[in-house]
Enzyme design. Sequence first.
Site, mmCIF file in Angstrom:
data_model
loop_
_atom_site.group_PDB
_atom_site.id
_atom_site.type_symbol
_atom_site.label_atom_id
_atom_site.label_comp_id
_atom_site.label_asym_id
_atom_site.label_seq_id
_atom_site.Cartn_x
_atom_site.Cartn_y
_atom_site.Cartn_z
ATOM 1 N N LYS A 181 0.836 -1.208 0.000
ATOM 2 C CA LYS A 181 0.000 0.000 0.000
ATOM 3 C C LYS A 181 0.866 1.252 0.000
ATOM 4 O O LYS A 181 0.615 2.192 -0.753
ATOM 5 C CB LYS A 181 -0.941 -0.017 1.220
ATOM 6 C CG LYS A 181 -2.053 -1.042 1.108
ATOM 7 C CD LYS A 181 -2.844 -1.231 2.405
ATOM 8 C CE LYS A 181 -3.836 -2.386 2.241
ATOM 9 N NZ LYS A 181 -4.591 -2.705 3.465
ATOM 10 N N GLN A 220 -4.963 -1.243 9.589
ATOM 11 C CA GLN A 220 -4.808 -2.591 9.035
ATOM 12 C C GLN A 220 -5.376 -3.619 10.011
ATOM 13 O O GLN A 220 -5.112 -3.561 11.210
ATOM 14 C CB GLN A 220 -3.318 -2.857 8.748
ATOM 15 C CG GLN A 220 -3.043 -4.158 8.025
ATOM 16 C CD GLN A 220 -3.588 -4.196 6.598
ATOM 17 O OE1 GLN A 220 -3.732 -3.167 5.940
ATOM 18 N NE2 GLN A 220 -3.928 -5.371 6.128
ATOM 19 N N ASP A 276 -11.204 2.704 3.612
ATOM 20 C CA ASP A 276 -11.462 1.258 3.587
ATOM 21 C C ASP A 276 -12.966 0.966 3.421
ATOM 22 O O ASP A 276 -13.348 -0.158 3.089
ATOM 23 C CB ASP A 276 -11.009 0.640 4.919
ATOM 24 C CG ASP A 276 -9.849 -0.319 4.761
ATOM 25 O OD1 ASP A 276 -9.618 -0.799 3.636
ATOM 26 O OD2 ASP A 276 -9.184 -0.591 5.771
HETATM 27 N N1 GUN Z 1 -6.844 -6.960 6.340
HETATM 28 C C1 GUN Z 1 -7.145 -7.784 5.307
HETATM 29 N N2 GUN Z 1 -7.765 -7.095 4.321
HETATM 30 C C2 GUN Z 1 -7.870 -5.816 4.746
HETATM 31 C C3 GUN Z 1 -8.402 -4.639 4.165
HETATM 32 O O1 GUN Z 1 -8.941 -4.613 3.067
HETATM 33 N N3 GUN Z 1 -8.296 -3.516 4.915
HETATM 34 C C4 GUN Z 1 -7.720 -3.511 6.144
HETATM 35 N N4 GUN Z 1 -7.690 -2.350 6.814
HETATM 36 N N5 GUN Z 1 -7.227 -4.575 6.702
HETATM 37 C C5 GUN Z 1 -7.289 -5.733 6.000
#
Ligand code: GUN
Length: 284
Positions: free
Chosen positions: A52, A96, A119
């Site tokens: 990311k 996350q 998100d």
């Molecule tokens: N953990 C696994 N997939 C995701 C996601 O799409 N966003 C976040 N914040 N954590 C994750």
Amino acid sequence: MTKIIDGKAIAGQIRAELKKEVTHFKEEGREPGLTVILVGDNSASQTYVKFKERAATEIGIRSEVIKKTDEISQEELLQIIAGLNADRKVDGILVQLPLPAHIDQKVVLEAIDPAKDVDGFHPINTGRLFSGQDQERRFEACTPLGIIELLEREGIEIKGKKAVVVGRSNIVGKPVAHLLLERHATVTLCHSRTKDLARETRQADLLIAAVGRAQFIAGDMVKEGAVVIDVGINRVDGKLVGDVEYEGAKARAGYITPVPGGVGPMTIALLMKNTLKARKIHGV
Ligand code: GUN
């Protein structure tokens, strides 16, 4: 002939488009800003966050990663989020997941300003999606959005199709079902308690597999000519495999996404797109 959908290439194309848009924001006086909070040392989370951050930097998004050990208290985490909510340079905030067990995920996600929730996990944003409201200012989850973009960019029509989604998670199954419904698909949402799953999946023009179980969808569960979107990322004997038994499904499908290189890269590209949307909403 089955068409293999190249998510990696499509995601690259989206990132290139976004990079151009960022130039415009910079000229206006402020680049978009994304802050990711990473708690603990989960290795998959560390990898995702690295991807990311790399994508953001490459596009010209101002990106920051706040790393905390899993000893952080919920209170301290909430204080960090409050600070980011108030920071005008921060357009997007992403915590996350998963979080350590002593932290209440629901409380943390609800603490994020819905206008910075790139998100799309805040109940205000899921509520707007589920009730079909406020498309311009709501945020939708990145993997579901990535699936829609893949379909649209491949020229696959959604309207009127019978879509079967396998998996009812808040991150993928439920939101993608709503995005498909909004685009006039007839949607069936299946899960672990669905009786005779194969009977459901064999009717799908569009099959979305998001169960999180390796090769759970066997080839003979796929309708001839169907579009198969595999969201799964499972590690089996050191190799990444999807939720679909790839070779068997490919023999029957009209279109199929590979794992890796299908939906995965799209999730990150759409996170970047959501960050630009947030920047647009917030102004300079
Ligand atoms: N953990 C696994 N997939 C995701 C996601 O799409 N966003 C976040 N914040 N954590 C994750």
